[in-house]
Scaffold this active site. Structure first.
Site, PDB file in Angstrom:
ATOM      1  N   GLU A   1       0.814  -1.222   0.000  1.00 18.08           N
ATOM      2  CA  GLU A   1       0.000   0.000   0.000  1.00 18.08           C
ATOM      3  C   GLU A   1       0.850   1.276   0.000  1.00 18.08           C
ATOM      4  OE1 GLU A   1      -0.546  -2.604   1.900  1.00 18.08           O
ATOM      5  OE2 GLU A   1      -2.664  -3.174   1.832  1.00 18.08           O
TER       6      GLU A   1
ATOM      7  N   PHE B   1     -11.194  -7.315  14.359  1.00 16.23           N
ATOM      8  CA  PHE B   1     -10.161  -7.790  13.451  1.00 16.23           C
ATOM      9  C   PHE B   1      -9.830  -6.701  12.426  1.00 16.23           C
ATOM     10  CE2 PHE B   1      -8.986 -10.010   9.454  1.00 16.23           C
ATOM     11  CZ  PHE B   1      -7.743 -10.450   9.878  1.00 16.23           C
ATOM     12  N   GLN B   2      -8.569  -6.437  12.263  1.00 18.91           N
ATOM     13  CA  GLN B   2      -8.066  -5.412  11.340  1.00 18.91           C
ATOM     14  C   GLN B   2      -8.644  -4.035  11.605  1.00 18.91           C
ATOM     15  OE1 GLN B   2      -8.230  -7.025   7.307  1.00 18.91           O
ATOM     16  NE2 GLN B   2      -6.166  -7.810   7.634  1.00 18.91           N
TER      17      GLN B   2
ATOM     18  N   LYS C   1     -17.220  -0.514   6.646  1.00 20.90           N
ATOM     19  CA  LYS C   1     -17.722  -1.467   5.655  1.00 20.90           C
ATOM     20  C   LYS C   1     -19.241  -1.417   5.527  1.00 20.90           C
ATOM     21  CE  LYS C   1     -17.115  -6.204   4.094  1.00 20.90           C
ATOM     22  NZ  LYS C   1     -16.459  -7.494   4.312  1.00 20.90           N
TER      23      LYS C   1
ATOM     24  N   MET D   1      24.382   8.159   1.911  1.00 18.03           N
ATOM     25  CA  MET D   1      24.231   9.462   2.551  1.00 18.03           C
ATOM     26  C   MET D   1      24.543   9.385   4.044  1.00 18.03           C
ATOM     27  SD  MET D   1      23.748  12.573   2.191  1.00 18.03           S
ATOM     28  CE  MET D   1      22.715  13.379   0.978  1.00 18.03           C
TER      29      MET D   1
HETATM   30  C1  LIG Z   1      12.485   5.463   4.852  1.00 22.54           C
HETATM   31  C2  LIG Z   1      13.793   6.078   5.203  1.00 22.54           C
HETATM   32  N1  LIG Z   1      14.582   5.490   6.118  1.00 22.54           N
HETATM   33  C3  LIG Z   1      15.780   6.050   6.436  1.00 22.54           C
HETATM   34  C4  LIG Z   1      16.191   7.206   5.858  1.00 22.54           C
HETATM   35  C5  LIG Z   1      17.522   7.821   6.237  1.00 22.54           C
HETATM   36  N2  LIG Z   1      18.400   7.882   5.066  1.00 22.54           N
HETATM   37  C6  LIG Z   1      18.563   8.986   4.340  1.00 22.54           C
HETATM   38  S1  LIG Z   1      19.549   8.770   3.037  1.00 22.54           S
HETATM   39  C7  LIG Z   1      19.833   7.168   3.434  1.00 22.54           C
HETATM   40  C8  LIG Z   1      20.719   6.300   2.607  1.00 22.54           C
HETATM   41  C9  LIG Z   1      20.142   6.027   1.286  1.00 22.54           C
HETATM   42  O1  LIG Z   1      20.891   4.992   0.700  1.00 22.54           O
HETATM   43  P1  LIG Z   1      20.780   4.645  -0.827  1.00 22.54           P
HETATM   44  O2  LIG Z   1      19.362   4.517  -1.241  1.00 22.54           O
HETATM   45  O3  LIG Z   1      21.634   3.471  -1.110  1.00 22.54           O
HETATM   46  O4  LIG Z   1      21.323   5.946  -1.532  1.00 22.54           O
HETATM   47  P2  LIG Z   1      22.785   6.597  -1.517  1.00 22.54           P
HETATM   48  O5  LIG Z   1      22.807   7.591  -0.398  1.00 22.54           O
HETATM   49  O6  LIG Z   1      23.784   5.521  -1.329  1.00 22.54           O
HETATM   50  O7  LIG Z   1      22.865   7.263  -2.825  1.00 22.54           O
HETATM   51  C10 LIG Z   1      19.142   6.829   4.595  1.00 22.54           C
HETATM   52  C11 LIG Z   1      19.214   5.514   5.252  1.00 22.54           C
HETATM   53  C12 LIG Z   1      15.312   7.795   4.922  1.00 22.54           C
HETATM   54  N3  LIG Z   1      15.588   8.949   4.316  1.00 22.54           N
HETATM   55  N4  LIG Z   1      14.143   7.205   4.596  1.00 22.54           N
END
Ligand SMILES: Cc1ncc(C[n+]2csc(CCOP(=O)(O)OP(=O)(O)O)c2C)c(N)n1
Lengths: 569, 168
Positions: free
Chosen positions: A52, A114-115, A164, A477
């Site tokens: 979803e 439920f749910q 529902k 990042m």
């Molecule tokens: C749902 C979610 N969880 C955690 C984060 C924290 N976060 C920001 S950037 C990142 C790394 C992203 O890794 P990747 O998709 O491999 O991209 P890269 O930075 O290596 O280009 C994380 C874990 C986020 N932005 N969103």
């Protein structure tokens, strides 16, 4: 007046609102709606996502590519809670979507049935408005109001929770005609003429005017007016991530993005302008850094449709509340009748110089492959009307920095919430809205794994998108922050044994390729962009390449950690 | 220092609003406060002369800027029809408190009664060892009365919170 079941009324309401595509996933409570959809196969395309969250992001991608309201649907309980991330994402980025959830039957509500989850309570803080329909007769009016609210004033998501039994109740379907009066929500659309006049005076007096354009420009369809204003004033424009493309990144006056990972030239311009004209942006902390040191040499004009944004994060000298398009139109009219000179000066010269020095438009050769190289190739190969969607991470910031978005609604990225896993479903949504356009999801290896089940959706519904994965084997990042701010103590960021992405996409009946050499990038990317089925291009990139320049969180915009090609300021 | 303590040092603001009388409206409004870590000092809700519309009066503490931001966010809610901040000078406000005070003997009883008299408070219940007194007025008056009879031993107190209207 037609009598029909509530579930049928939902479908009729969607048709009345001109909805032709929706994204959803069924379950016990929303089955009556699925049943009603069978007859409408031709008028209302239902795209079955595989989670979803994907439905909500796809609705966002649809909305952002098309400018119309996107629709997603889930069942009660876990179906609804799975939508939440996407709804929150739409809330922070002001994306017009309607999220329909079914609820357990009225007599069971509150009994831990439920749910059962309190979706009304859960969506309340992450929607512009939300509804729980307890009286089936209210259904048409609620839908009419919900759709209007997604776009009226500042756009945003609206959630509707329907038990529902309400879906099974017979009602008179009497869809409200014309515009609905919503007494509690009457946004000011027309800017106050006195304020606009004052703004014009300030603009005429300014020597170093800079425009900061935000997502409001795109929401208001004011991109042409934005360009006209910039050209009339000979004023440089910096656009937030949400506004990337509002003025073409290739326009000579465009300084691209400012802020934490912004261009040196954009940040320098902000810190040294004497007038900052902010239009439809909200001075997010990723843009301002430390607000006390932000644009201290400038008077600030803030044009926004949302009164609550005025003065929220930074001091503003002149607010104008209203719709950007109408205000800019008025402003341009007034400017046409006053005399002013906007010639070359030291400031503009310096900006030109800095812009030249940080064009970031270079073809990085050599191995391992640099992320910049991939985006450089994308700039060469992307059709002029193509849509680039991104996930979240370094790759997103590389895209922000290096990708040349030619126009509005052609760069779609999760800005406010920064949601990894946004890109692939949003790309599928964008493709559903614009089937003739090339749609690419620029992804990180971490992000794509959060939503890769949606490749099935892409294949099954013939919505071919290409995921270009910058595979650095890290949550890049976060790793970069650990490198810069945690003494290289890497924790939880190495992705270890990665899946075989080519086999993965093939398992989903799509196509894929792996690229390890810089010399192969161009051709492989060309094949990916031309694909007629879901495509995953797995590009192994240099894990040590950081995204720079960078303003450390809460720092000053003019105190940046510079990268190798950055000019000194 | 805890957030609430800092807030307590800041000025009191009275926010008055007309809201649609729909389920969830209180949750929406309290959400605007709690999300920003704001406490409501008091909250009163009651019907108005317009069916389906209620008036809410909320008091809170904070800097002017932050309260202004809250007022703007409240105005944005679809179910709030009118939101305004009342300034103490231009508005009338009242609060009711019921104070149950212990009276161990005749002397204290008459002393408490004489204070009540000065404050135009009324005795609403009499028991062997206690009196329950109703006092109405501006919050400062209610505070003053409660402070005054505290030494006698207050068993229980209940306050309605402020209701207020703009002066014409
Ligand atoms: C749902 C979610 N969880 C955690 C984060 C924290 N976060 C920001 S950037 C990142 C790394 C992203 O890794 P990747 O998709 O491999 O991209 P890269 O930075 O290596 O280009 C994380 C874990 C986020 N932005 N969103």
């Amino acid at each position: 007046m037609a009598k029909m079941k509530g579930a049928k009324a939902v479908v009729e309401a969607l048709k009345k609102e001109g909805v032709t595509t929706m994204f959803g996933f069924p379950g016990g409570a929303n089955m009556p709606i699925y049943d009603a959809l069978i007859e409408e196969e031709k008028n209302l395309r239902h795209i079955l996502v595989r989670h979803e969250q994907g439905a909500a992001h796809a609705a966002e991608g649809y909305a952002r590519a098309s400018g119309t309201t996107g629709v997603c649907m889930a069942t009660s309980g876990p179906g609804g809670t799975n939508l939440l991330t996407g709804i929150a994402d739409a809330y922070l980025d002001s994306v017009p979507i309607v999220a329909i959830t079914a609820q357990v039957s009225s007599h069971l509500i509150g009994g831990d049935a439920f749910q059962e989850a309190d979706l009304f309570g859960l969506t309340m803080p992450i929607t512009k408005h939300n509804y729980k329909i307890l009286d089936a007769q209210e259904l048409p009016k609620v839908f009419k109001e919900a759709f209007a609210l997604t776009r009226l004033g500042r756009p945003g998501p609206v959630a509707i929770d329907i038990p529902k039994d309400v879906l099974n109740t017979m009602i008179e379907f009497n869809y409200p005609k014309g515009e609905l009066k919503i007494p509690g929500y009457q946004p000011q659309l027309i800017g106050h003429p006195e304020q606009i006049k004052k703004a014009v005076d300030m603009i005429v007096a300014a020597e170093r005017p800079l425009i900061l354009a935000g997502g409001g420009i795109i929401a208001s369809n004011a991109h042409q007016e934005l360009v006209a204003l910039a050209e009339a004033l000979f004023a440089p424009v910096t656009t937030t991530l949400m506004a990337k493309g509002a003025i073409s990144d290739l326009h000579p006056l465009c300084l691209n993005q400012p802020g934490m990972h912004g261009r040196v030239v954009a940040n320098w311009a902000i810190q040294n302008c004497d007038l900052l004209i902010c239009i439809g942006a909200r001075f997010d902390d990723r843009i301002t850094g430390d607000p006390a040191t932000f644009a201290t040499n400038a008077k600030i004009i803030h044009i926004d449709i949302d009164t609550a944004e005025i003065g929220k994060n930074v001091r503003v000298h002149l607010p104008i509340v209203g719709d950007a398009k109408s205000i800019l139109t008025e402003m341009l009219k007034m400017l046409a009748n006053v005399k002013y000179t906007k010639g070359e000066n030291e400031w503009r010269k310096r900006i030109k110089e800095l812009k030249r020095e940080c064009t970031c438009d270079f073809n990085l050769k050599g191995n391992p492959i640099k992320p910049q190289k991939v985006i450089w190739e994308l700039n060469q190969l992307m059709p002029k009307d193509g849509i680039l969607v991104t996930e979240v991470g370094q790759h997103q910031m590389f895209a922000m920095h290096f990708y040349k978005a030619p126009g509005p609604r052609q760069f779609i990225s999760s800005g406010g919430l920064g949601t990894m896993g946004f890109g692939l479903p949003a790309a599928i949504g964008a493709k559903a809205a614009k089937p003739d356009k090339t749609v690419v999801d620029l992804a990180g290896d971490g992000s794509i794994l959060m939503v890769n089940q949606e490749f099935t959706t892409s294949v099954e519904h013939d919505l071919p998108v290409a995921a270009v994965v910058l595979n650095n084997n890290w949550l890049g990042m976060v790793k970069q922050w650990q490198k810069l701010f945690f003494e290289k103590r890497y924790s939880g960021t190495n992705l270890g044994k990665m899946p075989n992405f080519v086999k993965l996409i093939e398992a989903y009946h799509g196509k894929g390729e792996r690229v390890e050499r810089e010399s192969e990038v161009h051709d492989a990317l060309q094949r990916a962009l031309k694909t007629d089925v879901a495509f995953l291009l797995d590009i192994v990139t240099d894990p040590e390449e950081d995204i720079l320049p960078m303003v450390p969180a809460g720092g000053r915009l003019d105190h940046m950690i510079l990268g190798k090609p950055c000019p000194k300021i | 220092m805890a957030k609430n303590e800092t807030d307590a040092k800041q000025a009191l603001h009275i926010i008055s609003m007309l809201v649609e009388d729909k389920f969830g409206v209180l949750q929406r409004i309290s959400g605007v406060f709690s999300r920003r870590g704001f406490n409501m000092d008091s909250l009163t809700v009651g019907a108005t002369t317009t069916p389906g519309v209620s008036r809410m009066t909320i008091t809170t503490r904070g800097t002017d800027e932050r309260v202004e931001q809250i007022v703007k966010q409240l105005s944005k809610l679809v179910e709030t029809l009118k939101v305004s901040e009342l300034s103490p000078d231009d508005s009338v406000s009242r609060e009711i408190a019921l104070v149950k005070v212990s009276v161990k003997d005749f002397a204290t009883r008459s002393e408490v009664l004489s204070y009540a008299d000065i404050f135009r408070a009324r005795v609403v219940d009499v028991a062997a060892k206690s009196l329950t007194i109703e006092i109405t007025g501006e919050s400062t008056k209610v505070d003053a009365f409660i402070d005054l009879i505290k030494p006698f031993g207050i068993k229980e107190v209940v306050r309605t919170g402020i209701c207020a209207l703009q002066r014409d």
